[in-house]
Design an enzyme around this catalytic site. Structure first.
Site, short mmCIF file in Angstrom:
data_model
loop_
_atom_site.label_atom_id
_atom_site.label_comp_id
_atom_site.label_asym_id
_atom_site.label_seq_id
_atom_site.Cartn_x
_atom_site.Cartn_y
_atom_site.Cartn_z
N GLY A 114 2.78 -1.23 4.20
CA GLY A 114 2.89 0.19 3.86
C GLY A 114 4.34 0.57 3.58
O GLY A 114 4.86 0.39 2.49
N GLY A 115 5.01 1.11 4.59
CA GLY A 115 6.36 1.65 4.43
C GLY A 115 7.33 0.73 3.72
O GLY A 115 8.08 1.16 2.83
N SER A 128 3.23 -2.20 10.24
CA SER A 128 4.68 -2.23 10.42
C SER A 128 5.29 -3.60 10.15
O SER A 128 6.28 -3.98 10.78
CB SER A 128 5.06 -1.72 11.82
OG SER A 128 4.63 -0.37 11.98
N GLY A 131 2.23 2.30 10.49
CA GLY A 131 3.15 3.41 10.28
C GLY A 131 3.86 3.87 11.55
O GLY A 131 4.49 4.92 11.57
N HIS A 186 -9.18 1.59 4.71
CA HIS A 186 -7.91 1.74 5.42
C HIS A 186 -8.11 2.68 6.61
O HIS A 186 -8.88 3.64 6.54
CB HIS A 186 -6.83 2.29 4.49
CG HIS A 186 -5.46 2.19 5.06
ND1 HIS A 186 -4.97 3.13 5.95
CD2 HIS A 186 -4.48 1.27 4.90
CE1 HIS A 186 -3.74 2.77 6.30
NE2 HIS A 186 -3.43 1.66 5.67
N ASN A 195 0.88 -1.17 0.00
CA ASN A 195 0.00 0.00 0.00
C ASN A 195 0.92 1.22 0.00
O ASN A 195 1.50 1.55 1.03
CB ASN A 195 -0.89 0.00 1.25
CG ASN A 195 -1.68 1.29 1.38
OD1 ASN A 195 -1.97 1.95 0.38
ND2 ASN A 195 -2.01 1.67 2.61
N TRP A 196 1.04 1.84 -1.16
CA TRP A 196 2.00 2.94 -1.29
C TRP A 196 1.53 4.23 -0.61
O TRP A 196 2.31 5.18 -0.50
CB TRP A 196 2.28 3.20 -2.77
CG TRP A 196 3.23 2.20 -3.39
CD1 TRP A 196 3.76 1.09 -2.79
CD2 TRP A 196 3.78 2.25 -4.71
NE1 TRP A 196 4.60 0.44 -3.67
CE2 TRP A 196 4.63 1.14 -4.85
CE3 TRP A 196 3.62 3.13 -5.80
CZ2 TRP A 196 5.33 0.87 -6.04
CZ3 TRP A 196 4.32 2.86 -6.96
CH2 TRP A 196 5.16 1.74 -7.08
N LYS A 197 0.28 4.31 -0.26
CA LYS A 197 -0.29 5.54 0.33
C LYS A 197 -0.04 6.71 -0.63
O LYS A 197 -0.13 6.54 -1.83
CB LYS A 197 0.32 5.79 1.71
CG LYS A 197 0.31 4.53 2.59
CD LYS A 197 0.64 4.84 4.02
CE LYS A 197 0.90 3.56 4.78
NZ LYS A 197 0.46 3.61 6.15
N GLU A 204 -6.39 5.01 7.71
CA GLU A 204 -6.13 6.43 7.41
C GLU A 204 -7.35 7.07 6.77
O GLU A 204 -7.64 8.25 7.00
CB GLU A 204 -4.89 6.55 6.52
CG GLU A 204 -3.61 6.28 7.32
CD GLU A 204 -2.48 5.68 6.52
OE1 GLU A 204 -2.50 5.76 5.28
OE2 GLU A 204 -1.56 5.11 7.15
N GLU A 246 -5.57 -4.87 10.53
CA GLU A 246 -4.54 -3.85 10.73
C GLU A 246 -4.81 -3.09 12.03
O GLU A 246 -5.60 -2.12 12.03
CB GLU A 246 -4.55 -2.86 9.55
CG GLU A 246 -4.24 -3.48 8.22
CD GLU A 246 -3.53 -2.49 7.30
OE1 GLU A 246 -2.45 -2.84 6.82
OE2 GLU A 246 -4.04 -1.38 7.09
C1 PEP Z 1 -0.68 0.13 5.73
O1 PEP Z 1 -0.57 1.23 5.20
O2 PEP Z 1 -1.66 -0.59 5.49
C2 PEP Z 1 0.38 -0.30 6.65
C3 PEP Z 1 0.28 -1.46 7.23
O3 PEP Z 1 1.42 0.56 6.82
P1 PEP Z 1 2.83 0.23 7.53
O4 PEP Z 1 3.28 -1.10 7.00
O5 PEP Z 1 3.72 1.34 7.15
O6 PEP Z 1 2.56 0.15 9.00
#
Ligand code: PEP
Length: 255
Positions: A237-238, A216, A176, A98, A13-15, A100, A170
């Protein structure tokens, strides 16, 4: 049906990251690193990056997803993007609900359900996100909340449509933040999601649903997380913004 017959899905998930040019470069770097994957590999990218992503991923095992979809076919919804628009570009998956979007953009369990229904009606595979906040966890509401969010998201989804649904557990406190759920916490959360699906559709149907963990997940902790019986891959994500890290996670899910 057991984990061994559920194909793991690793989805990035590039956000709000990467221009189209950066998209092309990153996918070109990833392609050879994930070519031998024994799991589904998906990159969910910002809308404007979709054409570059689809083009760069052509002929590879990387599938492209979007990060949201609207629940109407078309009309006066300024700033929104429809399922037909995404399908026309070659999108196969879409992240829905999500945290966010729930936190910053007023996403509710009702709109998550409407988006999920529209995605399924049109033939997009939804990756539906559910998860508790730290406060909800500390109050002891994790199971109740996860079951409620899961059942709300799946309202009016048929048993046949369920086969195309992915749920991503999640925990909001892990997204994040660099704070990952322990592998046992991830397994337990994913188990609550699967139990909710079993309550609504029966145990056999629930065993067939891919339930990812997200929060994460990275190159260092992926091995232990995806090893858990209820964890069928991850939403990343990251770590999906760095080709070697993402490839290491894909490798962990391919074992
Ligand atoms: C996400 O954006 O769904 C996510 C899990 O982010 P991260 O891996 O950065 O925590």
């Amino acid at each position: 049906m057991k984990k061994s017959v559920r194909k793991a899905v690793i989805a990035g998930n590039w956000k709000m990251n990467n221009t189209p040019a950066q998209t092309t470069a990153l996918i070109n770097e990833m392609k050879p690193l994930v070519a031998d994957a024994d799991c589904e590999v998906v990159l969910c990218v910002p809308f404007v990056d979709v054409p570059a992503a689809v083009e760069a991923a052509k002929g590879s095992n990387i599938k492209i997803g979007a990060e949201n979809v609207h629940f109407k076919d078309n009309g006066a919804y300024t700033g929104e993007v429809s399922a037909d628009m995404l399908l026309a570009l070659g999108v196969e998956y879409v992240v829905i609900g999500h945290s966010e979007r729930r936190t910053y953009f007023g996403e509710t369990d009702q709109t998550v359900n409407l988006r999920t229904l529209k995605a399924l009606e049109k033939g997009l595979k939804p990756i539906v996100c559910v998860g508790e906040t730290l406060e909800q966890r500390e109050l002891g509401y994790t199971e109740t909340l996860l079951k409620f969010q899961t059942k709300m998201a799946l309202t009016n989804v048929t048993a046949d449509q369920l086969k195309n649904v992915i749920i991503a557990y999640e925990p909001v406190w892990a997204i994040g933040t660099g704070v990952t759920a322990t592998d046992d916490q991830a397994d337990e959360g994913n188990g609550f999601v699967r139990a909710a699906i079993a309550e609504a559709y029966g145990a056999e149907a629930a065993e067939g649903v891919t339930v990812q963990y997200g929060g994460s997940m990275n190159a260092k902790n992926a091995d232990e997380l995806v090893d858990k019986v209820n964890v069928d891959g991850g939403l990343i994500g990251g770590a999906s913004l760095k080709a070697p890290d993402f490839a290491t996670i894909v490798k962990a899910a391919s074992k």
